[in-house]
Design a protein around this motif. Structure first.
Motif, short mmCIF file in Angstrom:
data_model
loop_
_atom_site.label_atom_id
_atom_site.label_comp_id
_atom_site.label_asym_id
_atom_site.label_seq_id
_atom_site.Cartn_x
_atom_site.Cartn_y
_atom_site.Cartn_z
N LYS A 138 0.82 -1.21 0.00
CA LYS A 138 0.00 0.00 0.00
C LYS A 138 0.85 1.26 0.00
N THR A 198 7.02 -1.62 -7.73
CA THR A 198 6.16 -2.48 -8.54
C THR A 198 6.48 -3.92 -8.20
N ASP A 242 0.31 -13.13 -9.68
CA ASP A 242 -0.07 -11.75 -9.98
C ASP A 242 -1.50 -11.47 -9.50
N ASP A 243 -2.39 -12.46 -9.60
CA ASP A 243 -3.76 -12.30 -9.10
C ASP A 243 -3.77 -12.05 -7.60
N THR A 251 -1.32 -10.73 -5.97
CA THR A 251 -0.70 -9.41 -5.80
C THR A 251 -1.69 -8.28 -6.03
N SER A 252 -2.67 -8.49 -6.89
CA SER A 252 -3.65 -7.45 -7.19
C SER A 252 -4.46 -7.05 -5.97
N LYS A 253 -4.49 -7.91 -4.95
CA LYS A 253 -5.19 -7.61 -3.70
C LYS A 253 -4.28 -6.85 -2.73
N THR A 290 -1.52 -4.54 -4.06
CA THR A 290 -1.10 -3.27 -4.64
C THR A 290 -1.67 -3.11 -6.04
N LYS A 291 -1.70 -1.86 -6.49
CA LYS A 291 -2.13 -1.57 -7.86
C LYS A 291 -0.96 -1.66 -8.83
N ASN A 292 0.27 -1.60 -8.27
CA ASN A 292 1.47 -1.63 -9.10
C ASN A 292 2.00 -3.05 -9.21
N HIS A 293 1.61 -3.77 -10.25
CA HIS A 293 2.03 -5.17 -10.37
C HIS A 293 1.97 -5.63 -11.82
N THR A 294 2.79 -6.62 -12.13
CA THR A 294 2.77 -7.30 -13.43
C THR A 294 3.50 -8.62 -13.25
#
Length: 355
Positions: free
Chosen positions: A144, A149, A158-159, A161-163, A165-169
């Motif tokens: 947060k 990233t 990655d899924d 990670t989406s919970k 932060t918004k910065n992910h790939t």
């Protein structure tokens, strides 16, 4: 050339293989620095695995292996900030949980881009404990409030990670096909009289030996082999299970080549190198429906994704009656097209250059 500072405390096992390969693959295109710690699992001749052009920086006190020693953490943060000031990297890439935790506190990303690759979140992979709770809280807090990233190893990680932060790939992990092919050359498979199911690795809670044991109990007519050893060997009690202890790579590959099916019933993974290797060897693979595994295996297409011991057992019994030859072939092709270091290298070069 852009300067990349790799930071890795967990410099052993699969993370060592990944980071050393990545550093070697990047030196033609980037000026690569590696800040690291030596662990008991680090190969004694680790320098032999690394291109001579890589600038190595051993970080004193970085090998404590946790985030709960505050006094030591402060010393490491100070040391990392000094390295950042001296190197002046364009990109800082943190590898695994400890480096990711301490590194995201140390590096603010004001004059560079900070990346963090968890290689499987510790609070998901390890059995529940006070330590994993702290790690989970740390991931949420830093996800947060840090500018980093999070760059994961597969889509399902990655899924998760989406919970956070918004910065992910993500960029998929791969094996070195040239090295693996050379390792397999001339290895004769171990012959088995019975249908043989195996797994490989340390016998720990993450690999769920209780589940493996239950599968063996449900299929008593098959032979089950655990290549490796560990602190939870006492949970492998089924009479048709053999625990081999640790084997050298050549012997382990010979056993794998001679077996019929590979089971990975772990609690979670980033992407397990052993899974990719056994897809390349054209084994029938059966995996747990968890982070990492479910990104690689498409149920009924290139292997089986299972939720219960009974599901594993049903799939194994069916394979004993009629072996699904198309699945291992499809898995092999997936390694050639996606899960290899040649593809991974090109994706990383493109990604680093885009930052």
């Amino acid at each position: 050339m852009k300067k990349i500072l790799m930071v890795c405390e967990a410099f052993g096992g699969g993370v060592f293989t990944y980071v050393s390969q990545l550093c070697n693959d990047m030196v033609d295109n980037f000026d690569v620095y590696l800040a690291y710690a030596v662990r008991p699992q680090t190969p004694k001749n680790y320098r032999d695995f690394l291109d001579k052009r890589i600038h190595l920086i051993e970080v004193d006190g970085f090998n404590a292996g946790n985030l709960l020693n505050i006094a030591n953490d402060m010393k490491v943060i100070k040391a990392l900030r000094k390295i950042e000031k001296e190197v002046q990297p364009d990109i800082i890439h943190l590898h695994s949980s400890v480096a990711g935790g301490i590194g995201r506190i140390a590096f603010k990303g004001k004059n560079n881009t900070v990346l963090y690759t968890p290689h499987g979140y510790a609070h998901i992979l390890m059995e529940p404990s006070r330590k994993t709770k702290v790690y989970g809280m740390m991931e949420k807090f830093l996800g947060k409030y840090s500018s980093a990233t999070i760059l994961t190893c597969c889509e399902s990680e990655d899924d998760v990670t989406s919970k956070i932060t918004k910065n992910h790939t993500y960029i998929e992990t791969g094996v070195n096909l040239k090295d693996l092919s050379e390792s397999l050359d001339g290895i004769r498979p171990v012959e088995n009289e019975k249908f043989t199911v195996f797994t490989l690795g340390r016998v720990t809670g993450q690999k769920q030996p209780k589940v493996f044991n239950r599968i063996a109990e449900l299929v008593p007519e098959a032979r089950f082999v655990w290549i490796g050893g560990g602190e939870q060997e006492n949970l492998l009690t089924a009479p048709n299970i053999e625990i081999t202890g640790w084997k050298d790579r050549k012997e382990a590959l010979a056993m794998a080549k001679g077996a019929d099916a590979y089971v990975l019933c772990s609690r979670g993974e980033a992407i397990a190198m052993s899974l990719i290797e056994n897809m390349y060897i054209k084994k029938l693979v059966l995996v747990s429906n968890v982070m990492g595994n479910k990104s690689v295996i498409n149920d009924g297409v290139n292997g089986y994704v299972c939720n219960t011991p009974e599901e594993y057992a049903d799939r194994i019994r069916n394979a004993m009656k009629k072996f699904p030859t198309s699945l291992p072939e499809n898995a092999y092709r997936d390694v050639l097209t996606t899960y290899n270091t040649d593809v991974m290298k090109e994706k990383y070069i493109k990604y680093y250059n885009s930052l």
